[in-house]
Write an enzyme that holds these catalytic residues in place. Sequence first.
Site, PDB file in Angstrom:
ATOM      1  N   GLY A  23       2.797   3.690  -6.128  1.00  0.00           N
ATOM      2  CA  GLY A  23       3.897   3.690  -5.277  1.00  0.00           C
ATOM      3  C   GLY A  23       4.548   5.249  -5.026  1.00  0.00           C
ATOM      4  N   GLY A  74       3.779   8.061  -3.659  1.00  0.00           N
ATOM      5  CA  GLY A  74       2.976   8.949  -2.117  1.00  0.00           C
ATOM      6  C   GLY A  74       3.948   9.325  -0.748  1.00  0.00           C
ATOM      7  N   CYS A 125       4.128   6.998   1.990  1.00  0.00           N
ATOM      8  CA  CYS A 125       3.876   5.754   0.687  1.00  0.00           C
ATOM      9  C   CYS A 125       5.766   4.497   0.683  1.00  0.00           C
ATOM     10  CB  CYS A 125       3.774   5.609  -0.218  1.00  0.00           C
ATOM     11  SG  CYS A 125       3.660   4.146  -1.736  1.00  0.00           S
TER      12      CYS A 125
HETATM   13  P1  5GP Z   1       0.539  12.035  -1.117  1.00  0.00           P
HETATM   14  O1  5GP Z   1       0.363  13.505  -2.262  1.00  0.00           O
HETATM   15  O2  5GP Z   1       0.755  12.070  -0.058  1.00  0.00           O
HETATM   16  O3  5GP Z   1       2.062  12.273  -2.468  1.00  0.00           O
HETATM   17  O4  5GP Z   1       0.635  11.121  -2.060  1.00  0.00           O
HETATM   18  C1  5GP Z   1      -1.807  10.309  -1.363  1.00  0.00           C
HETATM   19  C2  5GP Z   1      -1.465   9.129  -2.189  1.00  0.00           C
HETATM   20  O5  5GP Z   1      -1.203   8.381  -1.765  1.00  0.00           O
HETATM   21  C3  5GP Z   1      -3.329   8.493  -1.748  1.00  0.00           C
HETATM   22  O6  5GP Z   1      -4.196   9.451  -1.840  1.00  0.00           O
HETATM   23  C4  5GP Z   1      -3.106   7.353  -1.816  1.00  0.00           C
HETATM   24  O7  5GP Z   1      -2.987   6.438  -2.850  1.00  0.00           O
HETATM   25  C5  5GP Z   1      -1.753   6.676  -1.227  1.00  0.00           C
HETATM   26  N1  5GP Z   1      -0.984   6.061   0.003  1.00  0.00           N
HETATM   27  C6  5GP Z   1      -2.035   6.261   0.977  1.00  0.00           C
HETATM   28  N2  5GP Z   1      -1.304   5.689   2.045  1.00  0.00           N
HETATM   29  C7  5GP Z   1      -0.630   5.694   1.184  1.00  0.00           C
HETATM   30  C8  5GP Z   1       0.010   4.525   2.489  1.00  0.00           C
HETATM   31  O8  5GP Z   1      -0.170   3.317   3.401  1.00  0.00           O
HETATM   32  N3  5GP Z   1       0.501   2.665   1.075  1.00  0.00           N
HETATM   33  C9  5GP Z   1       0.288   3.318  -0.129  1.00  0.00           C
HETATM   34  N4  5GP Z   1       1.273   2.522  -1.143  1.00  0.00           N
HETATM   35  N5  5GP Z   1       0.018   4.959  -1.140  1.00  0.00           N
HETATM   36  C10 5GP Z   1      -0.612   5.499   0.155  1.00  0.00           C
END
Ligand code: 5GP
Length: 346
Positions: free
Chosen positions: A177, A179, A182
Amino acid sequence: MRIESDPKLDFKDVLIRPKRSTLASRSNVDINRQFNFVHTGRTWSGFPLIAANMDVTGTIPMAKTLARMGAMVALHKYYSPEQLVAFFNSEESKNTFYTIGTNEADWEKLALVKKQAPVKMICLDVANGYTEKFVEMVSRAREQNKDAVIMAGNVVTGDMTEALILAGADIVKVGIGPGSVCTTRKMTGVGYPQLSAVIECADAAHGLKGQVCADGGCTVAGDIAKAYGGGADFVMLGGMLAGHDECEGELRYEERDGEQVPTSMVFYGMSSDTAMNKYAGGVAKYRASEGKTVEVPYRGAAEATMQEIMGGVRSMMTYIGATSLKEVSKRTTFVMVGAQLNNVFG
Ligand code: 5GP
Protein backbone atom coordinates in the site's frame (compact mmCIF):
# COMPACT_ATOMS: atom_id res chain seq x y z
CA MET A 1 -10.96 -7.25 17.21
CA ARG A 2 -7.53 -6.10 18.47
CA ILE A 3 -5.71 -2.80 18.41
CA GLU A 4 -1.91 -2.62 18.37
CA SER A 5 -0.90 0.61 20.02
CA ASP A 6 2.89 0.77 19.71
CA PRO A 7 3.80 3.37 17.09
CA LYS A 8 4.26 2.24 13.48
CA LEU A 9 6.21 4.63 11.32
CA ASP A 10 6.35 5.90 7.78
CA PHE A 11 9.32 7.69 6.22
CA LYS A 12 7.63 11.01 6.92
CA ASP A 13 7.44 10.30 10.67
CA VAL A 14 11.19 10.20 11.30
CA LEU A 15 14.53 11.84 10.62
CA ILE A 16 17.98 10.31 10.99
CA ARG A 17 19.97 11.81 13.86
CA PRO A 18 23.47 13.00 12.88
CA LYS A 19 26.40 11.38 14.67
CA ARG A 20 29.99 12.43 15.36
CA SER A 21 32.42 10.94 12.91
CA THR A 22 35.91 11.18 11.52
CA LEU A 23 34.74 10.98 7.91
CA ALA A 24 36.22 13.83 5.91
CA SER A 25 34.14 13.87 2.76
CA ARG A 26 31.35 12.12 0.99
CA SER A 27 33.80 10.83 -1.56
CA ASN A 28 35.18 8.58 1.20
CA VAL A 29 32.01 6.54 1.54
CA ASP A 30 31.10 3.37 -0.33
CA ILE A 31 27.47 3.01 -1.37
CA ASN A 32 27.94 -0.50 -2.72
CA ARG A 33 27.14 -3.67 -0.90
CA GLN A 34 28.03 -7.30 -1.37
CA PHE A 35 25.49 -9.98 -0.58
CA ASN A 36 25.71 -13.75 -0.27
CA PHE A 37 22.31 -15.24 -0.99
CA VAL A 38 21.08 -17.82 1.45
CA HIS A 39 19.68 -20.42 -0.95
CA THR A 40 22.11 -20.17 -3.83
CA GLY A 41 25.46 -19.26 -2.36
CA ARG A 42 25.62 -16.73 -5.18
CA THR A 43 27.09 -13.31 -4.46
CA TRP A 44 26.15 -9.93 -5.89
CA SER A 45 27.74 -6.55 -5.40
CA GLY A 46 26.69 -3.08 -6.44
CA PHE A 47 24.42 -0.24 -5.42
CA PRO A 48 21.32 -2.07 -4.11
CA LEU A 49 18.60 -0.04 -5.76
CA ILE A 50 16.04 -1.69 -8.08
CA ALA A 51 13.75 -0.12 -10.68
CA ALA A 52 10.25 -1.55 -10.15
CA ASN A 53 8.81 -4.21 -12.45
CA MET A 54 6.12 -1.80 -13.61
CA ASP A 55 5.78 -1.56 -17.38
CA VAL A 56 6.86 2.10 -17.44
CA THR A 57 10.01 1.67 -15.33
CA GLY A 58 11.05 -2.01 -15.56
CA THR A 59 12.39 -1.70 -19.08
CA ILE A 60 15.41 -3.00 -20.98
CA PRO A 61 16.79 0.54 -21.58
CA MET A 62 16.45 1.21 -17.82
CA ALA A 63 18.28 -2.07 -17.11
CA LYS A 64 21.15 -0.98 -19.38
CA THR A 65 21.51 2.46 -17.77
CA LEU A 66 21.21 1.19 -14.20
CA ALA A 67 23.61 -1.72 -14.80
CA ARG A 68 26.18 0.83 -15.93
CA MET A 69 25.71 2.60 -12.61
CA GLY A 70 25.87 -0.61 -10.54
CA ALA A 71 22.13 -0.66 -9.80
CA MET A 72 19.38 -3.12 -10.75
CA VAL A 73 16.08 -3.50 -12.61
CA ALA A 74 13.22 -5.93 -12.23
CA LEU A 75 11.94 -6.19 -15.80
CA HIS A 76 8.22 -5.96 -16.43
CA LYS A 77 6.43 -9.12 -17.57
CA TYR A 78 5.39 -8.00 -21.02
CA TYR A 79 8.47 -8.56 -23.17
CA SER A 80 8.36 -11.34 -25.76
CA PRO A 81 10.47 -14.49 -25.27
CA GLU A 82 12.67 -13.36 -28.19
CA GLN A 83 13.37 -9.97 -26.59
CA LEU A 84 14.10 -11.63 -23.25
CA VAL A 85 16.43 -14.26 -24.72
CA ALA A 86 18.41 -11.60 -26.59
CA PHE A 87 18.67 -9.40 -23.50
CA PHE A 88 19.53 -12.13 -20.97
CA ASN A 89 22.30 -13.31 -23.27
CA SER A 90 23.91 -9.87 -23.09
CA GLU A 91 26.41 -8.65 -20.49
CA GLU A 92 24.05 -5.75 -19.74
CA SER A 93 21.58 -8.11 -18.04
CA LYS A 94 23.87 -8.88 -15.14
CA ASN A 95 21.85 -6.82 -12.66
CA THR A 96 18.41 -7.73 -13.98
CA PHE A 97 15.57 -9.68 -12.37
CA TYR A 98 13.19 -11.64 -14.58
CA THR A 99 9.65 -11.10 -13.21
CA ILE A 100 6.89 -13.70 -12.91
CA GLY A 101 3.47 -13.61 -11.30
CA THR A 102 0.91 -16.29 -10.52
CA ASN A 103 -0.06 -16.74 -14.13
CA GLU A 104 0.89 -20.16 -15.65
CA ALA A 105 1.81 -18.39 -18.89
CA ASP A 106 4.55 -16.46 -17.04
CA TRP A 107 6.08 -19.72 -15.80
CA GLU A 108 5.96 -21.29 -19.24
CA LYS A 109 7.62 -18.24 -20.77
CA LEU A 110 10.36 -18.35 -18.14
CA ALA A 111 10.99 -22.05 -18.87
CA LEU A 112 11.24 -21.23 -22.57
CA VAL A 113 13.61 -18.29 -22.05
CA LYS A 114 15.78 -20.31 -19.66
CA LYS A 115 16.40 -22.90 -22.37
CA GLN A 116 18.11 -20.24 -24.45
CA ALA A 117 19.55 -17.72 -21.99
CA PRO A 118 20.87 -17.63 -18.43
CA VAL A 119 18.32 -16.20 -15.96
CA LYS A 120 20.11 -15.73 -12.65
CA MET A 121 17.68 -13.55 -10.74
CA ILE A 122 13.91 -13.95 -10.51
CA CYS A 123 11.33 -11.61 -9.00
CA LEU A 124 8.17 -13.45 -7.96
CA ASP A 125 5.64 -10.72 -7.55
CA VAL A 126 2.07 -10.71 -6.25
CA ALA A 127 0.02 -7.96 -4.64
CA ASN A 128 -0.77 -10.12 -1.60
CA GLY A 129 2.01 -12.40 -0.41
CA TYR A 130 -0.08 -13.80 2.46
CA THR A 131 -1.76 -16.73 0.74
CA GLU A 132 -0.79 -20.36 1.21
CA LYS A 133 -0.77 -20.65 -2.57
CA PHE A 134 1.94 -18.00 -2.81
CA VAL A 135 4.17 -19.84 -0.32
CA GLU A 136 3.75 -22.96 -2.48
CA MET A 137 4.68 -20.91 -5.55
CA VAL A 138 7.88 -19.75 -3.89
CA SER A 139 8.77 -23.39 -3.12
CA ARG A 140 8.01 -24.35 -6.71
CA ALA A 141 10.10 -21.48 -8.06
CA ARG A 142 13.00 -22.56 -5.82
CA GLU A 143 12.62 -26.20 -6.91
CA GLN A 144 12.68 -25.25 -10.59
CA ASN A 145 15.43 -22.62 -10.33
CA LYS A 146 17.92 -24.01 -7.86
CA ASP A 147 20.74 -21.65 -8.74
CA ALA A 148 18.74 -18.45 -9.29
CA VAL A 149 18.40 -15.67 -6.73
CA ILE A 150 14.69 -15.42 -5.90
CA MET A 151 13.07 -12.24 -4.63
CA ALA A 152 9.44 -12.76 -3.54
CA GLY A 153 6.66 -10.61 -2.11
CA ASN A 154 4.94 -8.50 -1.11
CA VAL A 155 4.48 -8.81 2.63
CA VAL A 156 4.85 -6.43 5.61
CA THR A 157 5.35 -8.59 8.70
CA GLY A 158 8.12 -10.70 10.18
CA ASP A 159 6.16 -13.97 10.32
CA MET A 160 5.45 -13.96 6.61
CA THR A 161 8.99 -12.82 5.78
CA GLU A 162 10.27 -15.91 7.57
CA ALA A 163 7.77 -18.17 5.84
CA LEU A 164 8.88 -16.94 2.40
CA ILE A 165 12.59 -17.31 3.17
CA LEU A 166 12.05 -20.82 4.52
CA ALA A 167 10.06 -21.64 1.37
CA GLY A 168 13.00 -20.64 -0.82
CA ALA A 169 13.17 -16.86 -1.24
CA ASP A 170 16.58 -15.18 -0.88
CA ILE A 171 15.10 -11.68 -0.76
CA VAL A 172 11.65 -10.75 0.52
CA LYS A 173 9.94 -7.74 -1.00
CA VAL A 174 8.26 -5.54 1.61
CA GLY A 175 5.39 -3.11 1.12
CA ILE A 176 1.61 -3.23 0.98
CA GLY A 177 0.00 0.00 0.00
CA PRO A 178 2.77 2.64 0.18
CA GLY A 179 3.25 3.02 -3.60
CA SER A 180 2.91 6.35 -5.39
CA VAL A 181 0.20 5.02 -7.71
CA CYS A 182 -1.28 2.49 -5.34
CA THR A 183 -4.82 2.78 -4.01
CA THR A 184 -4.91 -0.46 -1.98
CA ARG A 185 -5.15 1.37 1.34
CA LYS A 186 -7.99 3.49 0.06
CA MET A 187 -9.87 0.60 -1.54
CA THR A 188 -9.34 -2.01 1.17
CA GLY A 189 -8.19 -0.28 4.33
CA VAL A 190 -5.27 -2.75 4.41
CA GLY A 191 -1.61 -1.76 4.77
CA TYR A 192 1.28 -1.16 7.16
CA PRO A 193 3.44 1.95 7.62
CA GLN A 194 6.39 1.30 5.36
CA LEU A 195 9.36 2.15 7.57
CA SER A 196 8.10 -0.08 10.39
CA ALA A 197 7.36 -2.84 7.88
CA VAL A 198 10.96 -2.61 6.65
CA ILE A 199 12.42 -2.58 10.18
CA GLU A 200 10.37 -5.60 11.30
CA CYS A 201 10.80 -7.65 8.11
CA ALA A 202 14.54 -6.90 7.92
CA ASP A 203 14.97 -8.14 11.47
CA ALA A 204 13.13 -11.36 10.64
CA ALA A 205 14.99 -11.90 7.35
CA HIS A 206 18.45 -11.21 8.75
CA GLY A 207 17.86 -13.78 11.47
CA LEU A 208 17.58 -16.36 8.68
CA LYS A 209 20.44 -14.88 6.62
CA GLY A 210 17.98 -13.57 4.04
CA GLN A 211 17.54 -10.05 2.71
CA VAL A 212 14.68 -7.61 2.25
CA CYS A 213 13.82 -5.14 -0.47
CA ALA A 214 11.84 -2.06 0.63
CA ASP A 215 9.28 -1.66 -2.14
CA GLY A 216 7.25 1.52 -2.53
CA GLY A 217 6.72 4.83 -0.83
CA CYS A 218 10.07 6.53 -1.49
CA THR A 219 9.38 10.05 -2.71
CA VAL A 220 12.81 11.70 -2.24
CA ALA A 221 16.41 10.49 -1.81
CA GLY A 222 16.05 10.93 1.96
CA ASP A 223 13.36 8.24 2.04
CA ILE A 224 15.78 5.81 0.39
CA ALA A 225 18.37 6.75 3.03
CA LYS A 226 15.79 6.05 5.74
CA ALA A 227 14.93 2.67 4.21
CA TYR A 228 18.60 1.64 4.36
CA GLY A 229 18.73 3.05 7.89
CA GLY A 230 15.78 0.83 8.82
CA GLY A 231 17.61 -2.26 7.60
CA ALA A 232 16.54 -2.54 3.95
CA ASP A 233 19.16 -4.41 1.93
CA PHE A 234 17.60 -3.30 -1.37
CA VAL A 235 15.22 -0.46 -2.21
CA MET A 236 12.76 -0.61 -5.11
CA LEU A 237 11.55 2.54 -6.88
CA GLY A 238 8.65 3.13 -9.23
CA GLY A 239 7.54 6.76 -9.23
CA MET A 240 11.00 8.22 -8.59
CA LEU A 241 12.26 6.55 -11.78
CA ALA A 242 9.22 7.33 -13.92
CA GLY A 243 9.33 10.15 -16.49
CA HIS A 244 12.77 9.31 -17.91
CA ASP A 245 14.05 8.56 -21.41
CA GLU A 246 14.58 4.91 -20.42
CA CYS A 247 10.88 4.48 -19.56
CA GLU A 248 8.21 3.00 -21.79
CA GLY A 249 5.60 5.60 -20.99
CA GLU A 250 3.47 7.77 -23.20
CA LEU A 251 4.94 11.26 -23.40
CA ARG A 252 2.79 14.39 -23.36
CA TYR A 253 4.05 17.37 -25.36
CA GLU A 254 3.53 21.10 -25.19
CA GLU A 255 4.30 23.66 -27.82
CA ARG A 256 7.10 26.06 -26.84
CA ASP A 257 8.50 28.59 -29.28
CA GLY A 258 6.86 26.75 -32.13
CA GLU A 259 8.38 23.42 -31.10
CA GLN A 260 6.78 20.37 -29.51
CA VAL A 261 8.68 19.54 -26.33
CA PRO A 262 7.97 16.66 -23.92
CA THR A 263 6.69 17.92 -20.57
CA SER A 264 5.20 14.90 -18.86
CA MET A 265 4.79 11.14 -19.01
CA VAL A 266 1.85 8.91 -18.16
CA PHE A 267 2.52 6.58 -15.21
CA TYR A 268 0.12 4.11 -13.61
CA GLY A 269 -0.18 1.31 -11.10
CA MET A 270 0.04 -2.24 -12.41
CA SER A 271 -3.45 -2.94 -11.11
CA SER A 272 -4.91 0.35 -12.33
CA ASP A 273 -7.65 0.46 -14.97
CA THR A 274 -5.00 1.62 -17.45
CA ALA A 275 -2.79 -1.45 -16.93
CA MET A 276 -5.70 -3.88 -16.79
CA ASN A 277 -7.20 -2.53 -19.99
CA LYS A 278 -3.80 -2.79 -21.66
CA TYR A 279 -2.89 -6.33 -20.61
CA ALA A 280 -5.93 -8.15 -19.24
CA GLY A 281 -8.69 -6.91 -21.52
CA GLY A 282 -10.29 -4.77 -18.80
CA VAL A 283 -10.95 -4.86 -15.07
CA ALA A 284 -12.34 -8.24 -14.02
CA LYS A 285 -15.76 -8.00 -12.33
CA TYR A 286 -14.69 -9.59 -9.05
CA ARG A 287 -11.89 -7.14 -8.42
CA ALA A 288 -11.59 -3.40 -8.10
CA SER A 289 -8.77 -1.44 -9.61
CA GLU A 290 -6.14 -0.80 -6.91
CA GLY A 291 -3.95 1.62 -8.79
CA LYS A 292 -4.20 5.07 -10.27
CA THR A 293 -3.03 6.79 -13.43
CA VAL A 294 -1.06 10.02 -13.16
CA GLU A 295 1.21 12.26 -15.21
CA VAL A 296 4.74 12.79 -13.91
CA PRO A 297 7.09 15.53 -15.15
CA TYR A 298 9.40 14.51 -18.01
CA ARG A 299 12.93 14.38 -16.56
CA GLY A 300 15.31 13.38 -19.35
CA ALA A 301 17.97 10.73 -18.76
CA ALA A 302 17.70 8.50 -15.68
CA GLU A 303 21.42 8.92 -15.01
CA ALA A 304 20.99 12.43 -13.55
CA THR A 305 18.24 11.25 -11.18
CA MET A 306 20.37 8.27 -10.15
CA GLN A 307 23.33 10.58 -9.45
CA GLU A 308 21.12 12.71 -7.26
CA ILE A 309 19.90 9.65 -5.33
CA MET A 310 23.42 8.30 -4.92
CA GLY A 311 24.61 11.75 -3.79
CA GLY A 312 21.84 11.86 -1.16
CA VAL A 313 22.77 8.42 0.18
CA ARG A 314 26.47 9.32 0.31
CA SER A 315 25.73 12.53 2.14
CA MET A 316 23.52 10.73 4.69
CA MET A 317 26.44 8.36 5.31
CA THR A 318 28.79 11.24 6.12
CA TYR A 319 26.23 12.71 8.54
CA ILE A 320 26.12 9.46 10.52
CA GLY A 321 29.74 8.44 10.04
CA ALA A 322 29.15 5.27 8.01
CA THR A 323 31.97 4.42 5.61
CA SER A 324 30.06 1.60 3.94
CA LEU A 325 26.35 1.15 3.21
CA LYS A 326 26.40 -2.05 5.26
CA GLU A 327 27.13 -0.01 8.43
CA VAL A 328 24.25 2.39 7.88
CA SER A 329 21.53 0.57 9.81
CA LYS A 330 23.86 -0.01 12.77
CA ARG A 331 24.68 3.69 12.88
CA THR A 332 21.09 4.88 12.41
CA THR A 333 19.09 6.43 15.20
CA PHE A 334 15.69 7.60 14.07
CA VAL A 335 13.99 10.46 15.83
CA MET A 336 10.23 10.73 15.59
CA VAL A 337 9.13 14.10 14.28
CA GLY A 338 5.93 16.06 13.94
CA ALA A 339 7.16 17.80 10.81
CA GLN A 340 10.29 17.29 8.77
CA LEU A 341 10.31 19.87 6.02
CA ASN A 342 10.08 23.63 5.87
CA ASN A 343 7.45 24.22 3.21
CA VAL A 344 7.40 28.00 3.29
CA PHE A 345 8.35 28.18 -0.40
CA GLY A 346 6.14 25.25 -1.44
P1 5GP B 1 6.62 3.80 -5.75
O1 5GP B 1 8.11 3.72 -5.78
O2 5GP B 1 6.05 4.32 -7.01
O3 5GP B 1 6.11 4.51 -4.53
O4 5GP B 1 6.09 2.29 -5.56
C1 5GP B 1 6.36 1.29 -6.50
C2 5GP B 1 5.65 0.02 -6.06
O5 5GP B 1 4.24 0.19 -6.01
C3 5GP B 1 5.81 -1.15 -7.02
O6 5GP B 1 7.07 -1.76 -6.95
C4 5GP B 1 4.68 -2.06 -6.58
O7 5GP B 1 5.03 -2.84 -5.44
C5 5GP B 1 3.61 -1.08 -6.15
N1 5GP B 1 2.55 -0.97 -7.17
C6 5GP B 1 2.69 -0.76 -8.49
N2 5GP B 1 1.49 -0.69 -9.11
C7 5GP B 1 0.58 -0.87 -8.16
C8 5GP B 1 -0.86 -0.93 -8.16
O8 5GP B 1 -1.54 -0.75 -9.17
N3 5GP B 1 -1.46 -1.18 -6.96
C9 5GP B 1 -0.73 -1.37 -5.82
N4 5GP B 1 -1.38 -1.67 -4.71
N5 5GP B 1 0.60 -1.29 -5.77
C10 5GP B 1 1.25 -1.05 -6.92
